[in-house]
Design an enzyme around this catalytic site. Structure first.
Site, PDB file in Angstrom:
ATOM      1  N   VAL A  29      -2.609   5.235   6.173  1.00 17.96           N
ATOM      2  CA  VAL A  29      -3.095   6.605   5.964  1.00 17.96           C
ATOM      3  C   VAL A  29      -4.581   6.714   6.278  1.00 17.96           C
ATOM      4  CG1 VAL A  29      -1.360   7.080   4.196  1.00 17.96           C
ATOM      5  CG2 VAL A  29      -3.601   6.270   3.510  1.00 17.96           C
ATOM      6  N   ARG A  63     -10.453   4.352  10.484  1.00 15.82           N
ATOM      7  CA  ARG A  63      -9.924   2.998  10.431  1.00 15.82           C
ATOM      8  C   ARG A  63      -8.419   3.001  10.631  1.00 15.82           C
ATOM      9  NH1 ARG A  63      -7.863  -0.552   6.498  1.00 15.82           N
ATOM     10  NH2 ARG A  63      -8.506  -2.687   6.838  1.00 15.82           N
ATOM     11  N   ALA A  79      -0.392  -3.106   5.648  1.00 18.78           N
ATOM     12  CA  ALA A  79       0.282  -3.148   6.945  1.00 18.78           C
ATOM     13  C   ALA A  79      -0.334  -4.187   7.870  1.00 18.78           C
ATOM     14  CB  ALA A  79       0.232  -1.765   7.593  1.00 18.78           C
ATOM     15  N   HIS A 123       3.227  16.367  -0.286  1.00 14.34           N
ATOM     16  CA  HIS A 123       3.220  15.232   0.640  1.00 14.34           C
ATOM     17  C   HIS A 123       3.988  14.049   0.067  1.00 14.34           C
ATOM     18  CE1 HIS A 123      -0.231  16.153   3.664  1.00 14.34           C
ATOM     19  NE2 HIS A 123       0.635  17.144   3.558  1.00 14.34           N
ATOM     20  N   SER A 166      10.200  -1.167  13.719  1.00 11.68           N
ATOM     21  CA  SER A 166       9.043  -0.674  12.989  1.00 11.68           C
ATOM     22  C   SER A 166       9.317   0.619  12.248  1.00 11.68           C
ATOM     23  CB  SER A 166       7.877  -0.442  13.953  1.00 11.68           C
ATOM     24  OG  SER A 166       6.791   0.125  13.259  1.00 11.68           O
ATOM     25  N   TRP A 170       0.869  -1.178   0.000  1.00  9.19           N
ATOM     26  CA  TRP A 170       0.000   0.000   0.000  1.00  9.19           C
ATOM     27  C   TRP A 170       0.902   1.222   0.000  1.00  9.19           C
ATOM     28  CZ3 TRP A 170      -4.848   0.563  -1.126  1.00  9.19           C
ATOM     29  CH2 TRP A 170      -5.532   1.718  -0.761  1.00  9.19           C
TER      30      TRP A 170
END
Length: 164
Positions: free
Chosen positions: A87, A93, A61, A132, A118, A27
């Protein structure tokens, strides 16, 4: 024999080369792969051979902890690095997913005694515009480098504890 960062003591006092698993989600792969690039740059600079890192992919993830657990249980890996980008997609969520993934990675680490690092990040706000995109490309590379330093330092520390 002088111990280096990429060797670990075995039960008989010999040393074996440390292997590292790098798991990343697909993702936003163009951003997340920057963590791997930064990790590889830094881990090699710290003395690990390029072939010491095996790469695994997951769809998102949420799937990372199961992969981390499965890899840790093989006993082949001295450390496992997880990278993902969770995101806010407009529904509540992302916080649940991020917290669940991080909590599960900690559980895997404690249950298997395999260090887990991590680079699963959750921005406060993310928009798919150029600003971004550029920021998070750079940020993930930096976080990958930081994970490499944490990984090398932890493996050295654990090797010293095992030899004591």
């Amino acid at each position: 024999m002088t111990q280096v960062a990429y060797e670990l003591p075995t039960a008989n006092g010999a040393y074996r080369a440390a292997r590292i698993a790098f798991i990343h989600s697909l993702w936003h792969a163009e951003i997340v792969r920057e963590a791997h690039a930064g990790f590889m740059e830094e881990i090699e600079a710290l003395g690990f051979p390029p072939g010491a890192v095996d790469v695994f992919e997951t769809p998102g993830a949420f799937e990372i902890p199961l992969h981390a657990q499965t890899l840790a249980r093989t006993g082949k890996y001295a450390g496992i690095v997880a990278a993902g980008f969770v995101v806010d997609g407009g529904i509540y969520r992302h916080e649940f997913v991020a917290e669940t993934v991080i909590r599960a990675l900690m559980q895997v680490q404690l249950a298997t005694e395999t260090p887990i690092f991590s680079v699963v990040l959750t921005p406060h706000h993310f928009h798919e515009h150029d600003v971004h995109q550029r920021f998070f490309h750079s940020h993930f590379r930096t976080k990958g480098q930081e994970a490499a330093r944490a990984c090398a330092g932890t493996l050295e520390s654990l090797a010293r504890l095992a030899a004591a």
